[in-house]
Motif scaffolding. Structure first.
Motif, mmCIF file in Angstrom:
data_model
loop_
_atom_site.group_PDB
_atom_site.id
_atom_site.type_symbol
_atom_site.label_atom_id
_atom_site.label_comp_id
_atom_site.label_asym_id
_atom_site.label_seq_id
_atom_site.Cartn_x
_atom_site.Cartn_y
_atom_site.Cartn_z
ATOM 1 N N PRO A 122 0.801 -1.249 -0.013
ATOM 2 C CA PRO A 122 0.041 -0.147 -0.114
ATOM 3 C C PRO A 122 1.670 1.196 -0.106
ATOM 4 N N VAL A 123 0.477 2.489 -0.664
ATOM 5 C CA VAL A 123 0.861 3.524 -0.742
ATOM 6 C C VAL A 123 0.139 4.476 -0.727
ATOM 7 N N LYS A 124 0.558 6.082 0.361
ATOM 8 C CA LYS A 124 -0.402 6.657 0.655
ATOM 9 C C LYS A 124 0.238 7.370 -0.160
ATOM 10 N N ASN A 125 -0.726 8.966 -0.738
ATOM 11 C CA ASN A 125 -0.215 9.784 -1.298
ATOM 12 C C ASN A 125 1.333 10.080 -2.496
ATOM 13 N N ASP A 126 1.596 8.969 -2.701
ATOM 14 C CA ASP A 126 2.306 9.526 -3.195
ATOM 15 C C ASP A 126 3.500 9.420 -3.421
ATOM 16 N N SER A 127 3.594 8.583 -1.940
ATOM 17 C CA SER A 127 5.021 8.895 -1.466
ATOM 18 C C SER A 127 5.439 8.062 -0.555
ATOM 19 N N VAL A 128 3.838 7.641 0.497
ATOM 20 C CA VAL A 128 4.418 6.970 1.877
ATOM 21 C C VAL A 128 4.160 5.803 1.788
ATOM 22 N N VAL A 129 5.451 4.471 1.798
ATOM 23 C CA VAL A 129 5.092 2.758 1.546
ATOM 24 C C VAL A 129 4.276 2.765 2.851
ATOM 25 N N CYS A 130 3.568 1.988 2.685
ATOM 26 C CA CYS A 130 3.242 0.992 4.559
ATOM 27 C C CYS A 130 3.461 -0.011 4.216
ATOM 28 N N GLU A 131 4.362 -0.471 4.371
ATOM 29 C CA GLU A 131 5.325 -2.141 4.849
ATOM 30 C C GLU A 131 4.998 -2.621 3.545
ATOM 31 N N CYS A 132 6.081 -2.446 3.081
ATOM 32 C CA CYS A 132 6.406 -3.832 2.114
ATOM 33 C C CYS A 132 6.994 -5.332 2.914
ATOM 34 N N VAL A 133 6.305 -6.704 2.688
ATOM 35 C CA VAL A 133 6.996 -7.410 3.288
ATOM 36 C C VAL A 133 7.801 -8.122 2.380
ATOM 37 N N ASN A 134 7.510 -8.148 1.252
ATOM 38 C CA ASN A 134 8.520 -8.625 0.459
ATOM 39 C C ASN A 134 9.790 -8.145 -0.063
ATOM 40 N N LEU A 135 9.573 -7.108 0.866
ATOM 41 C CA LEU A 135 10.934 -6.483 0.250
ATOM 42 C C LEU A 135 11.796 -6.012 1.238
ATOM 43 N N GLY A 136 10.852 -6.545 2.855
ATOM 44 C CA GLY A 136 11.973 -6.184 3.984
ATOM 45 C C GLY A 136 11.434 -4.461 4.770
ATOM 46 N N TRP A 137 10.925 -3.773 3.567
ATOM 47 C CA TRP A 137 10.386 -2.639 4.482
ATOM 48 C C TRP A 137 9.174 -2.369 5.008
ATOM 49 N N GLY A 138 9.408 -1.396 6.040
ATOM 50 C CA GLY A 138 7.776 -0.940 6.620
ATOM 51 C C GLY A 138 7.545 0.244 6.568
ATOM 52 N N THR A 139 7.196 1.038 6.863
ATOM 53 C CA THR A 139 6.488 2.534 7.399
ATOM 54 C C THR A 139 7.615 3.913 6.591
#
Length: 313
Positions: free
Chosen positions: A75-92
């Motif tokens: 999920p992405v908010k406002n063309d900017s903030v990623v809200c956790e990408c499990v497959n990449l290991g990213w948080g928000t």
């Protein structure tokens, strides 16, 4: 004036990168490995290095580049903030701001399914369509909603998650999302296989599908095209469920067209016919003539959509 832009489609294994003119002409495309070690800490740095190398090789300055569009599996908010990408290991975190600081160019971010939808409406099966919905039938079911040429991402970045529309109140098995009765459980490649196994276990009806060591969604459609009655029943069932779900979407947003993509879409017209049949039974009269087309950009759709985000800015 000719300007340039990058479209970067980040997946769990590779990052697909396209270099575009603002006309939509793709000048080049390539892939780099997605390094998910250490919670994906080096992914953005690797992207920056690849983009800067391309500009140096092409002899193009950053002044001639409008920016970088990036698609991510989450999920992405406002063309900017990623809200956790499990497959990449990213948080928000704010991917657009972080990447922009690293490369010195404007950045926009979108969910991977949404940017693929934007790409198909720009240069693919839905070319020229300003109001459409893309449905991706793969291992799961993804979607993207485009209104007035822009992605509908939603307040929480969950806009277009049509795979998790509830389409059954009686389902006992659990979807990957933790709920039951989601569209993904019936219309994805894995969902079609699940329905097939249930159907074969229900009785001993004669069908060529029983002779296969491992049934795939493609096998079901191929058998239906060859006249197999059980396979034809299964295609009808998928059409009923998917057509009904898209009918519910149509009476809310009234799109010009639905673009169907993903591996299952390779079944072609037999799939479109089944979906349209039940769609027309479901929808309000004004939506009866909504178009259904097949996606045409394949794995390049995300790159095109990412570039379009930048050229739309």
């Amino acid at each position: 004036m000719k300007k340039y832009g990058f479209g970067v489609d980040v997946g769990g294994t590779t990052c697909k990168i396209g270099f575009f003119e603002n006309s939509g002409n793709m000048l080049d495309k390539w892939e780099i490995k997605t390094n998910t070690e250490n919670h994906g800490a080096s992914i953005l740095d690797d992207i920056v290095a690849s983009l800067e190398s391309k500009l140096a090789d092409a002899g193009i300055s950053k002044d001639e580049v409008e920016g970088v569009g990036i698609g991510v599996p989450g999920p992405v908010k406002n063309d900017s903030v990623v809200c956790e990408c499990v497959n990449l290991g990213w948080g928000t975190f704010d991917v657009a701001e972080t990447l922009s600081e690293k490369i010195g160019l404007p950045v926009k971010v979108g969910n991977d399914a949404n940017v693929a939808a934007l790409g198909e409406m720009w240069k693919g099966g839905g070319q020229g369509c300003q109001n459409g919905v893309m449905v991706t039938l793969g291992t799961g079911v993804g979607g993207g909603i485009i209104i007035n040429g822009s992605i509908v991402g939603g307040v929480h970045g969950a806009g277009g998650e049509i795979g998790h529309m509830k389409v059954s109140e009686t389902e006992t098995e659990t979807c990957g999302c933790g709920k039951r009765g989601c569209l993904e459980q019936y219309a994805s490649a894995t969902g079609i296989v699940r329905l097939t196994k249930q159907r074969l276990a229900a009785d001993d009806a004669k069908t060529s599908l029983r002779s296969l060591p491992e049934v795939t969604a493609k096998d079901v459609f191929d058998a239906a095209k060859a006249g197999d009655a059980v396979a034809q029943e299964l295609v009808e069932e998928v059409g009923r469920i998917l057509g009904g779900a898209l009918g519910s979407i149509a009476v809310v947003i009234d799109p010009e067209m639905f673009v169907i993509g993903g591996g299952v879409s390779r079944a072609g017209q037999i799939l479109l016919d089944a979906v349209q049949k039940y769609f027309k039974e479901r929808v309000f009269k004004s939506c009866q003539e909504t178009k259904f087309v097949l996606a045409s950009l394949g794995n390049d759709a995300g790159m095109y959509g990412c570039a379009k985000m930048i050229f739309n800015a």
